[in-house]
Motif scaffolding. Structure first.
Motif: not given
Length: 196
Positions: A87-114
């Motif tokens: 990654a060329i960014t300072p951080a990554i969000f890891a996500i598996p390819c087998d998650i059927p209902f990934p939730n963008a709002a939860i991703m945003q919330y987790l990122i906002s807590r970093r």
């Protein structure tokens, strides 16, 4: 559409063997779309760039995304390390390819807590979810040391970096269906997801 987090790379882990499923989980069809496209959609919405980690570029060429092979093959920790390394960014969000209902709002919330943390990891009724989490570059050296000694237990990483656990109670409002952290490992899992 511009991403709301240009300093985050979405790392989609596509290197699993899918042994229990018996077919490549990334391409399981759910409501007319393969699972990989569901992960890709939320990553494009939330992250500045997207990277695939796995060893089968021929399967994913249609998506015209950068794909990197595992530096330490054979474990999810190796996949995280590989994605974070490239990654060329300072951080990554890891996500598996087998998650059927990934939730963008939860991703945003987790990122906002970093802010001040090296890892931000959600906790569900099943425990930590290390493959739907935020990792900063500061995690690279502890990860490498673990991999070099053969320790691939991701949960062991968290005592070596500044980790923010996000408890289930914090996420309930963002996950009213309770399905955001499902992942599909077996044909039974797949049938249950299709019924939702």
């Amino acid at each position: 559409m511009s991403s709301s987090n240009p300093d985050i790379t979405g790392v989609i882990l596509v290197g699993g063997q899918s042994r229990r499923m018996g077919t490549d989980k990334a391409f399981l069809d759910l409501d007319g779309r393969p699972l990989i496209e569901r992960a890709l959609e939320v990553c494009r919405e939330v992250c500045g760039t997207v990277l695939l980690v796995g060893n089968r570029p021929e399967r994913f060429g249609a998506y015209a995304l950068p794909m990197v092979a595992d530096i330490y093959p054979g474990s999810s920790l190796g996949g995280l390390y590989t994605g974070l390394s490239h990654a060329i960014t300072p951080a990554i969000f890891a996500i598996p390819c087998d998650i059927p209902f990934p939730n963008a709002a939860i991703m945003q919330y987790l990122i906002s807590r970093r802010d001040d943390y090296d890892a931000v990891v959600p906790i569900t009724a099943h425990g930590a979810e290390p493959l739907f989490a935020v990792y900063a570059k500061a995690c690279l050296e502890p990860m490498r040391q673990m991999l070099e000694t053969g320790n691939v237990r991701i949960n062991d990483l968290y005592s070596h970096v500044r980790t923010r656990y996000v408890e289930k109670a914090e996420l309930n409002a963002l996950d009213p269906s309770g399905t955001s952290f499902l992942n599909l490992n077996t044909p039974d899992d797949y049938e249950r997801a299709r019924g939702k």
